[in-house]
Motif scaffolding. Sequence first.
Motif, PDB file in Angstrom:
ATOM      1  N   LEU A  11       0.833  -1.203   0.000  1.00 41.77           N
ATOM      2  CA  LEU A  11       0.000   0.000   0.000  1.00 41.77           C
ATOM      3  C   LEU A  11       0.867   1.251   0.000  1.00 41.77           C
ATOM      4  O   LEU A  11       0.545   2.250  -0.657  1.00 41.77           O
ATOM      5  N   GLN A  12       1.991   1.210   0.719  1.00 30.41           N
ATOM      6  CA  GLN A  12       2.920   2.339   0.714  1.00 30.41           C
ATOM      7  C   GLN A  12       3.438   2.602  -0.703  1.00 30.41           C
ATOM      8  O   GLN A  12       3.508   3.753  -1.141  1.00 30.41           O
ATOM      9  N   ALA A  13       3.814   1.518  -1.401  1.00 28.70           N
ATOM     10  CA  ALA A  13       4.315   1.655  -2.771  1.00 28.70           C
ATOM     11  C   ALA A  13       3.242   2.228  -3.683  1.00 28.70           C
ATOM     12  O   ALA A  13       3.517   3.076  -4.544  1.00 28.70           O
ATOM     13  N   PHE A  14       2.008   1.781  -3.488  1.00 27.71           N
ATOM     14  CA  PHE A  14       0.899   2.275  -4.308  1.00 27.71           C
ATOM     15  C   PHE A  14       0.677   3.769  -4.085  1.00 27.71           C
ATOM     16  O   PHE A  14       0.528   4.540  -5.039  1.00 27.71           O
ATOM     17  N   GLU A 128      10.300   2.504 -13.600  1.00 24.14           N
ATOM     18  CA  GLU A 128      10.287   3.464 -12.499  1.00 24.14           C
ATOM     19  C   GLU A 128       9.306   3.026 -11.411  1.00 24.14           C
ATOM     20  O   GLU A 128       9.588   3.139 -10.215  1.00 24.14           O
ATOM     21  N   GLY A 129       8.140   2.522 -11.827  1.00 25.83           N
ATOM     22  CA  GLY A 129       7.186   1.999 -10.858  1.00 25.83           C
ATOM     23  C   GLY A 129       7.735   0.783 -10.137  1.00 25.83           C
ATOM     24  O   GLY A 129       7.593   0.648  -8.910  1.00 25.83           O
ATOM     25  N   LEU A 130       8.400  -0.109 -10.880  1.00 30.42           N
ATOM     26  CA  LEU A 130       9.010  -1.297 -10.276  1.00 30.42           C
ATOM     27  C   LEU A 130      10.066  -0.902  -9.243  1.00 30.42           C
ATOM     28  O   LEU A 130      10.169  -1.517  -8.176  1.00 30.42           O
ATOM     29  N   SER A 197       2.870  -1.167 -11.798  1.00 27.82           N
ATOM     30  CA  SER A 197       4.152  -1.870 -11.740  1.00 27.82           C
ATOM     31  C   SER A 197       4.756  -1.809 -10.339  1.00 27.82           C
ATOM     32  O   SER A 197       5.500  -2.717  -9.945  1.00 27.82           O
ATOM     33  N   ALA A 198       4.434  -0.778  -9.565  1.00 23.03           N
ATOM     34  CA  ALA A 198       4.934  -0.692  -8.187  1.00 23.03           C
ATOM     35  C   ALA A 198       4.353  -1.816  -7.334  1.00 23.03           C
ATOM     36  O   ALA A 198       5.057  -2.429  -6.520  1.00 23.03           O
TER      37      ALA A 198
END
Length: 263
Positions: A11-14, A128-130, A197-198
Amino acid sequence: MEFFSNLNPILQAFIATCFTWSITMLGAAIVFFFKEVKKGIMDALLGFSAGVMIAASFWSLLNPSIEMANKLKINIWVIFLGFFAGGLLLFIGDKIYTHFSKAKRVKNDRAKRCAMLIFSITLHNIPEGLVIGVAFGSLAYGFEGATLASAIALAIGIGLQNFPEGTAVSLPLRREGLSRTKAFVYGELSGIVEPISAIIGAILVLKVQTILPFLLAFAAGAMIYVVVEELIPESQSNKRKDLMAIFTLIGFLVMMILDVLLG
């Protein structure tokens, strides 16, 4: 900040990539106010972004990757391989894209030019998302060097360089004859792949701990490739190359300060 730190890493990454996506939107929104943006301003932003991403590649990705490999007793060559693989994948992607665009350039109509522009920026946003997903996913293991501050600083750095990317899509689309609204929509949609992708990157890291050092190094290699192949050459196309280099140094310094002070 305390509320955010208690959230699940996925969720943090999102949330972090929703922020980077919002910066892409801001860049795309320039189309509502200007027909053109001065080249000097765009080059300065790109130079600054290059410095930010170089610093982030080491402090937020490579350094934690090496520390994790040592603690997990993973051969250090995995780091070297991951770093090279990250850059190599983007190199191959560039070649495929170049071949594809040349094949389509025979019929150089507006629709195809617009499609290729959107495709290229969208493709660029996937790694970049990854990168952000991997950075936040690594927090679950509590390794030294992998901190919430460094992950946030990384997201800020990528977000900063998303602004000129959004502009780089919307303004050319406007010049091709699209309405301001359509140019904006296509410009901001080029960044929607980052949250997707994150999530994938964070899930991969959380499911398989042993691949974390490789993925961090992979992300670092991908970022360095983007900086060397795209951001620095574009910023150095300016007549004031010396000034653009100063902006790159400032970007590096800002990211270093964020990482050291917040870390």
